[in-house]
Design an enzyme around this catalytic site. Sequence first.
Site, short mmCIF file in Angstrom:
data_model
loop_
_atom_site.label_atom_id
_atom_site.label_comp_id
_atom_site.label_asym_id
_atom_site.label_seq_id
_atom_site.Cartn_x
_atom_site.Cartn_y
_atom_site.Cartn_z
N LYS A 169 0.88 -1.18 0.00
CA LYS A 169 0.00 0.00 0.00
C LYS A 169 0.92 1.22 0.00
O LYS A 169 1.46 1.61 1.03
CB LYS A 169 -0.90 -0.05 1.24
CG LYS A 169 -1.44 1.29 1.75
CD LYS A 169 -2.40 1.97 0.82
CE LYS A 169 -2.79 3.33 1.41
NZ LYS A 169 -2.07 4.45 0.77
N GLY A 227 0.50 4.34 13.40
CA GLY A 227 1.05 3.08 13.90
C GLY A 227 0.23 2.55 15.08
O GLY A 227 -0.09 1.35 15.15
N GLU A 244 7.79 1.46 11.87
CA GLU A 244 8.85 2.48 11.85
C GLU A 244 8.11 3.81 11.90
O GLU A 244 7.42 4.17 10.95
CB GLU A 244 9.67 2.41 10.56
CG GLU A 244 10.40 1.10 10.35
CD GLU A 244 11.50 0.87 11.35
OE1 GLU A 244 11.89 1.81 12.06
OE2 GLU A 244 11.96 -0.28 11.43
N CYS A 278 12.43 10.91 8.86
CA CYS A 278 12.19 10.51 10.25
C CYS A 278 13.48 10.57 11.06
O CYS A 278 13.43 10.66 12.28
CB CYS A 278 11.60 9.12 10.30
SG CYS A 278 12.53 7.97 9.30
N GLU A 378 7.27 16.33 16.20
CA GLU A 378 7.92 16.12 14.91
C GLU A 378 7.31 17.08 13.88
O GLU A 378 6.09 17.07 13.67
CB GLU A 378 7.72 14.68 14.44
CG GLU A 378 8.46 14.40 13.16
CD GLU A 378 8.33 12.96 12.70
OE1 GLU A 378 7.21 12.45 12.69
OE2 GLU A 378 9.37 12.36 12.37
P1 NDP Z 1 0.99 8.40 7.57
O1 NDP Z 1 1.05 7.61 8.81
O2 NDP Z 1 -0.14 9.33 7.40
O3 NDP Z 1 0.94 7.47 6.28
C1 NDP Z 1 1.83 6.43 6.05
C2 NDP Z 1 1.14 5.36 5.23
O4 NDP Z 1 0.06 4.83 5.98
C3 NDP Z 1 0.52 5.89 3.94
O5 NDP Z 1 0.58 4.89 2.95
C4 NDP Z 1 -0.92 6.13 4.34
O6 NDP Z 1 -1.81 6.16 3.26
C5 NDP Z 1 -1.15 4.95 5.23
N1 NDP Z 1 -2.26 5.08 6.17
C6 NDP Z 1 -2.94 6.19 6.53
N2 NDP Z 1 -3.93 5.86 7.39
C7 NDP Z 1 -3.85 4.52 7.58
C8 NDP Z 1 -4.59 3.59 8.37
N3 NDP Z 1 -5.62 3.93 9.10
N4 NDP Z 1 -4.21 2.29 8.35
C9 NDP Z 1 -3.17 1.89 7.59
N5 NDP Z 1 -2.45 2.73 6.81
C10 NDP Z 1 -2.78 4.03 6.82
O7 NDP Z 1 2.40 9.10 7.45
P2 NDP Z 1 2.91 10.01 6.27
O8 NDP Z 1 2.75 9.36 4.96
O9 NDP Z 1 2.26 11.32 6.46
O10 NDP Z 1 4.49 10.03 6.54
C11 NDP Z 1 5.07 10.90 7.41
C12 NDP Z 1 5.28 10.27 8.78
O11 NDP Z 1 5.96 9.03 8.68
C13 NDP Z 1 6.15 11.10 9.68
O12 NDP Z 1 5.60 11.19 10.96
C14 NDP Z 1 7.49 10.35 9.75
O13 NDP Z 1 8.28 10.51 10.85
C15 NDP Z 1 7.07 8.98 9.59
N6 NDP Z 1 8.14 8.21 8.97
C16 NDP Z 1 8.87 7.33 9.73
C17 NDP Z 1 9.92 6.64 9.19
C18 NDP Z 1 10.71 5.64 9.97
O14 NDP Z 1 11.43 4.87 9.37
N7 NDP Z 1 10.60 5.58 11.28
C19 NDP Z 1 10.29 6.82 7.79
C20 NDP Z 1 9.47 7.73 7.09
C21 NDP Z 1 8.43 8.40 7.68
P3 NDP Z 1 -2.22 7.54 2.57
O15 NDP Z 1 -0.99 8.10 1.97
O16 NDP Z 1 -3.21 7.13 1.56
O17 NDP Z 1 -2.80 8.41 3.65
#
Ligand code: NDP
Length: 475
Positions: A169, A227, A244, A278, A378
């Site tokens: 996804k 998460g 993550e 991140c 963050e």
């Molecule tokens: P999100 O948590 O909004 O989205 C991440 C993914 O999860 C996307 O594919 C999103 O889909 C999907 N998603 C959204 N809602 C749900 C749900 N209810 N159930 C399952 N999946 C869902 O994060 P962002 O994309 O906004 O990314 C930024 C965030 O990610 C920051 O907080 C950053 O720190 C963190 N991050 C952490 C990393 C790490 O390795 N620790 C690496 C990179 C980012 P959709 O796009 O369609 O909303």
Amino acid sequence: MLLIAGTRRPAASGRTFEVLEPATGSVLAEVAEAGAADIDAALDAATRAFAGPWPRTPATERGRVLARVAAGIRARAEEFAVLEARNAGKPIGDARWEVEAAASTFEYFAGAANKHLGAVIPVSEPGLDVVLREPVGVCALIVPWNFPLLITSWKTAPALAAGNPIVIKPASLTPLTALLLGEVLIDAGVPGDAVSVLPGPGRSIGDGLTGDPRVAKISFTGETATGAHILRTSSDNIARVSLELGGKSASVVFADADWERAADETVMAVFGNTGQDCCARSRILVQASIHDEFVARFAAATAARTVGAPLDETTELGPMISARQREIALEYIGLGTAAGAELVTGGGVPAGCDPHGFFLSPAVLAGVDNSMRVAREEIFGPVASIIPFRDEGEAIDIANDTPYGLSGSLWTRDLGRGIRVARALRTGVLSVNSNKSVRTETPFGGYKHSGLGRELGPQAMDHYTEIKNVFFSSE
Ligand code: NDP
């Protein structure tokens, strides 16, 4: 088009959504939007694949397939890089580096496939006790927008190496390279049923995957709140979950360090990927005796960075991913100055950039206190907070005073201090006299609210396998 069971096809509903180019704000692509029927078809196919030959294919052969995936990515490297640069707003040089890193990830797990060993345990009963590693089942791989291809590879490569089918996804803002990767996987010989890519709204597709009993394992990268939500939606199925999540990492600079080098190198450790990382060292802790000189040097080096269009070879920082993400960063800069921090440089729309793009010049806030929201939350944008400290004990206290624990750096020439502080910091990844957080060969992940489990390195394979203990009686 989606990719279901290895085949490109429209969504069952016929729905599509627009994907924007952050540098111009204009539409880059129309992408099929997966819905409930597509999730069902992808999970049915993955379930068939788990009953089929892929989990039973010798690990050496699965490794060969993954080696062909690495070659397939390299053969289309420029296509991947340009697509990623345009869709995620990355400088083309960074995008090329990430494509090569994705290929290297497949290469690493190609080699790891037949080296993820079980064990023989010397038990008391007469016989032979062995520990086997077996594939865990259908894996749902949920990916964010900041490193779309790379993070997809971190999950896809070990999942397939261990013999699992996958459903990817991608983030709605950046689904394009995951779809291209799906084609490369199929061309390399991964069975069609074992690969699906479902772009579409996070909440509905995410909940559809994470709450489905056909999913055995979920690997998620994204926001901490998402998460936590996934832990809840997957709990009835006791799915294996690795997360993550976010970070608020510290770079701790002691006066005895080569602090000029620390200042110069930390610029890209905060502002690389326009701060949407991140691991960004968004809190820079500087010992009081060098604080003012450090701030001056760091701010000058920041202001010298070139913000521009992703496909311009001289660009060092591209646009932010979206207008909303830029608004959030601007709101935090306002919160920081209102709380008493000084905006030393940046925080405006840089001259010469497309006014319809989501550009923001990197901002340095000095005189930040760790209790301010800019230091606690963050931002995920190009905003650095510089925080002074008096001594080693205070540096450790400030660095650890955060709900997160993903990454960090420590700068000192004193070996004893390096050892003491490295042991005291509660973070999953730490670099001493360096800013690098990620190596394909080493485990990556966070303490506290930064996650559960580890990606990369040999440890990643643990998350995609079950352990079976078998005792053979010799009586
Ligand atoms: P999100 O948590 O909004 O989205 C991440 C993914 O999860 C996307 O594919 C999103 O889909 C999907 N998603 C959204 N809602 C749900 C749900 N209810 N159930 C399952 N999946 C869902 O994060 P962002 O994309 O906004 O990314 C930024 C965030 O990610 C920051 O907080 C950053 O720190 C963190 N991050 C952490 C990393 C790490 O390795 N620790 C690496 C990179 C980012 P959709 O796009 O369609 O909303």
